[in-house]
Design a protein around this motif. Structure first.
Motif, mmCIF file in Angstrom:
data_model
loop_
_atom_site.group_PDB
_atom_site.id
_atom_site.type_symbol
_atom_site.label_atom_id
_atom_site.label_comp_id
_atom_site.label_asym_id
_atom_site.label_seq_id
_atom_site.Cartn_x
_atom_site.Cartn_y
_atom_site.Cartn_z
ATOM 1 N N ASP A 230 74.314 43.649 65.698
ATOM 2 C CA ASP A 230 75.660 43.110 65.863
ATOM 3 C C ASP A 230 75.939 42.897 67.355
ATOM 4 O O ASP A 230 76.381 43.789 68.059
ATOM 5 C CB ASP A 230 76.693 44.088 65.272
ATOM 6 N N ASP A 232 78.186 41.300 68.821
ATOM 7 C CA ASP A 232 79.590 41.249 69.220
ATOM 8 C C ASP A 232 80.306 42.597 69.175
ATOM 9 O O ASP A 232 81.486 42.674 69.467
ATOM 10 C CB ASP A 232 80.351 40.271 68.305
ATOM 11 N N CYS A 233 79.588 43.657 68.804
ATOM 12 C CA CYS A 233 80.242 44.961 68.648
ATOM 13 C C CYS A 233 80.755 45.480 69.989
ATOM 14 O O CYS A 233 80.081 45.351 71.013
ATOM 15 C CB CYS A 233 79.258 45.968 68.051
ATOM 16 N N ILE A 234 81.917 46.106 69.962
ATOM 17 C CA ILE A 234 82.521 46.636 71.191
ATOM 18 C C ILE A 234 81.659 47.734 71.805
ATOM 19 O O ILE A 234 81.585 47.881 73.014
ATOM 20 C CB ILE A 234 83.958 47.158 70.911
ATOM 21 N N LYS A 237 79.195 46.180 73.965
ATOM 22 C CA LYS A 237 79.757 45.518 75.145
ATOM 23 C C LYS A 237 80.280 46.501 76.181
ATOM 24 O O LYS A 237 80.557 46.136 77.301
ATOM 25 C CB LYS A 237 80.877 44.564 74.724
ATOM 26 N N ALA B 193 86.963 41.666 72.011
ATOM 27 C CA ALA B 193 85.521 41.762 72.218
ATOM 28 C C ALA B 193 84.672 41.007 71.190
ATOM 29 O O ALA B 193 83.695 40.369 71.572
ATOM 30 C CB ALA B 193 85.119 43.237 72.234
ATOM 31 N N PRO B 194 85.003 41.059 69.886
ATOM 32 C CA PRO B 194 84.066 40.433 68.941
ATOM 33 C C PRO B 194 84.255 38.935 68.742
ATOM 34 O O PRO B 194 83.443 38.319 68.070
ATOM 35 C CB PRO B 194 84.358 41.181 67.636
ATOM 36 N N VAL B 195 85.323 38.349 69.281
ATOM 37 C CA VAL B 195 85.590 36.934 68.974
ATOM 38 C C VAL B 195 85.059 36.030 70.085
ATOM 39 O O VAL B 195 84.833 36.480 71.210
ATOM 40 C CB VAL B 195 87.093 36.677 68.715
ATOM 41 N N ASN B 196 84.881 34.765 69.748
ATOM 42 C CA ASN B 196 84.376 33.810 70.736
ATOM 43 C C ASN B 196 84.871 32.404 70.383
ATOM 44 O O ASN B 196 85.634 32.216 69.436
ATOM 45 C CB ASN B 196 82.839 33.859 70.806
#
Lengths: 238, 224
Positions: A230, A232-234, A237, B193-196
């Motif tokens: 994943d 996009d997981c915080i 990041k 954070a998860p969006v784009n």
């Protein structure tokens, strides 16, 4: 392929409390939440962090509850786990990593709501940075309590010749947060005082819930982000 | 100090996070007047409130937002600057109430239902407010009905949706659909954070903001 529980030994669930001196939060982890490294922080920020940690640790009321589930099945193809006849769409990653489980542990833990209240009070008074620091420290402390519980269960099941997996929570790893209500029902009311909102959020906010697998062939991996795709997981990041 | 010096100094205080004379931060400005004292002095010296807002506060927060986007400063410095700005804004409040000073527009913001993460949302709120917008913050775990009720009260507002969990992105999609079905002309911007950009296009939102400054740029583009 459906995988059923194999181990007939029943291990009772329980409660565990932690003192503040059993918990720790590093400045590096706090700074990561601020998008910073230690080298980026000046003395003023570091002093604020130390002051915030002092207060937060005094407000911690750390408790954890857990139950062992013997009646379960895991289907990787359906990406589904069934615990005491309740179905969880836990996702491919979670089902894959728990497929060798001989028991499933359901848990909740919390640091109470005092840190959260202090954070909100500071923010309402216009002290956003201090409130933000309390919020971050509260989140880190809740994870620290979850780590403590994880270690406790690891030691407990070692006595039965078993090991633990990593822990997984609704809301992460493509496991919908809406499964929280079903998860909490497995604890038979012993949820450390944590309640759920209609939209499945935990109160107190600084709480962690989830499951982990137990068995002779389980592994607790250190670097969780390496096993998840994943992007996009915080947590990745951070 | 003359009027220009007061504006320059006030801008410097907000940009560097000097809240008031007693504030210890930044150490290099210890003992000097901060945003609180300088705003008061500027008003007493006859600087127009709109000049204080546009030439000092918005200018300073624009610089702060840009430095944050460029990773020259971090969240703590941005929050300290926002505090300095808020202290200055207290002195301007009567002029907003009288209508002498006007905001650029209204911005409704909230973290979508099923998600209680509010730090990113709060950072965007502070920078957007510092850019001269009125911010209506609905908090966290906000359902479509709450957004829609608020849009009915402020039909000219732009709406921002925030999410942090990948598993609450479907909730964001649903909220966007419900808002757009009732208010097709309302502009929606998403962040978290998860969006784009791809997700923005997929769910039919109008804007995507990877950081607070780009949210300001998007909002300003709508009123330019």
């Amino acid at each position: 392929m459906e995988i059923q529980a194999k181990n007939n030994i029943h291990i009772p669930g329980g409660d565990i409390s932690f003192n503040a001196d059993q918990l720790s939060v590093s400045n590096e982890d706090i700074l990561k939440n601020l998008g910073m490294q230690l080298a980026d922080a000046d003395d003023y920020i570091l002093t604020l962090i130390e002051q915030a940690k002092d207060v937060c640790f005094k407000h911690v009321k750390a408790n954890a509850c857990y139950a062992f589930i013997d009646n379960f099945s895991i289907c990787v193809d359906k990406q589904e786990i069934v615990l005491n006849d309740k179905r969880f769409g836990a996702g491919k990653l979670v089902t894959s990593f728990l497929k060798k489980s001989e028991k499933i542990v359901v848990f909740t833990c919390t640091i109470g709501d005092d840190v959260e209240k202090e954070s909100k009070r500071l923010m309402a008074d216009g002290n956003a940075l201090e409130g933000f620091l309390y919020d971050i420290i509260g989140s880190e402390l809740a994870e620290c309590v979850a780590d403590g519980l994880h270690n406790h269960i690891e030691k407990l099941v070692a006595g039965y010749g078993m090991m633990v997996s990593n822990r997984y929570s609704p809301g992460y790893c493509n496991w919908s947060v809406s499964d929280q209500h079903k998860l909490f029902s497995l604890l038979n009311g012993n949820t450390c005082g944590i309640t759920l909102t209609e939209s499945s959020l935990m109160l107190p906010v600084k709480s962690v819930s989830g499951i982990l697998g137990v068995g002779g062939n389980m592994r607790r991996l250190k670097y969780k982000c390496n096993i998840c795709n994943d992007k996009d997981c915080i947590l990745r990041k951070k | 100090m003359d009027k220009n010096e007061l504006i320059t100094k006030l801008t410097e205080c907000v940009e560097s996070g000097k809240v008031n004379k007693a504030a210890p931060y930044p150490p290099a400005m210890k003992g000097q007047d901060g945003a609180d004292e300088l705003t008061k002095k500027a008003l007493e010296a006859g600087v127009k409130p709109v000049e204080i807002l546009n030439d000092a506060l918005i200018t300073a927060m624009d610089r702060v937002g840009k430095k944050f986007s460029q990773k020259k400063i971090f969240v703590p410095q941005m929050l300290i600057s926002a505090k300095a700005m808020n202290v200055a804004m207290v002195h301007l409040k009567p002029f907003f109430q009288s209508g002498e000073v006007k905001r650029k527009g209204k911005f409704i913001i909230g973290t979508v239902s099923g998600d209680l993460h509010d730090i990113g949302k709060n950072l965007v709120s502070m920078i957007v407010e510092g850019a001269g917008w009125e911010v209506i913050d609905l908090g966290v775990d906000v359902k479509a009905t709450k957004f829609i009720e608020t849009i009915k009260e402020h039909p000219d507002a732009i709406v921002g949706l925030s999410a942090l969990l990948t598993t609450t992105m479907p909730n964001m999609q649903q909220i966007v659909a419900e808002i757009k079905s009732q208010f097709p002309d309302v502009k929606l911007i998403i962040g978290g954070a998860p969006v784009n950009e791809d997700f923005k296009n997929e769910i039919g939102a109008d804007g995507y903001s990877p950081d607070p400054q780009s949210a300001v740029s998007y909002l300003n583009s709508l009123v330019a």
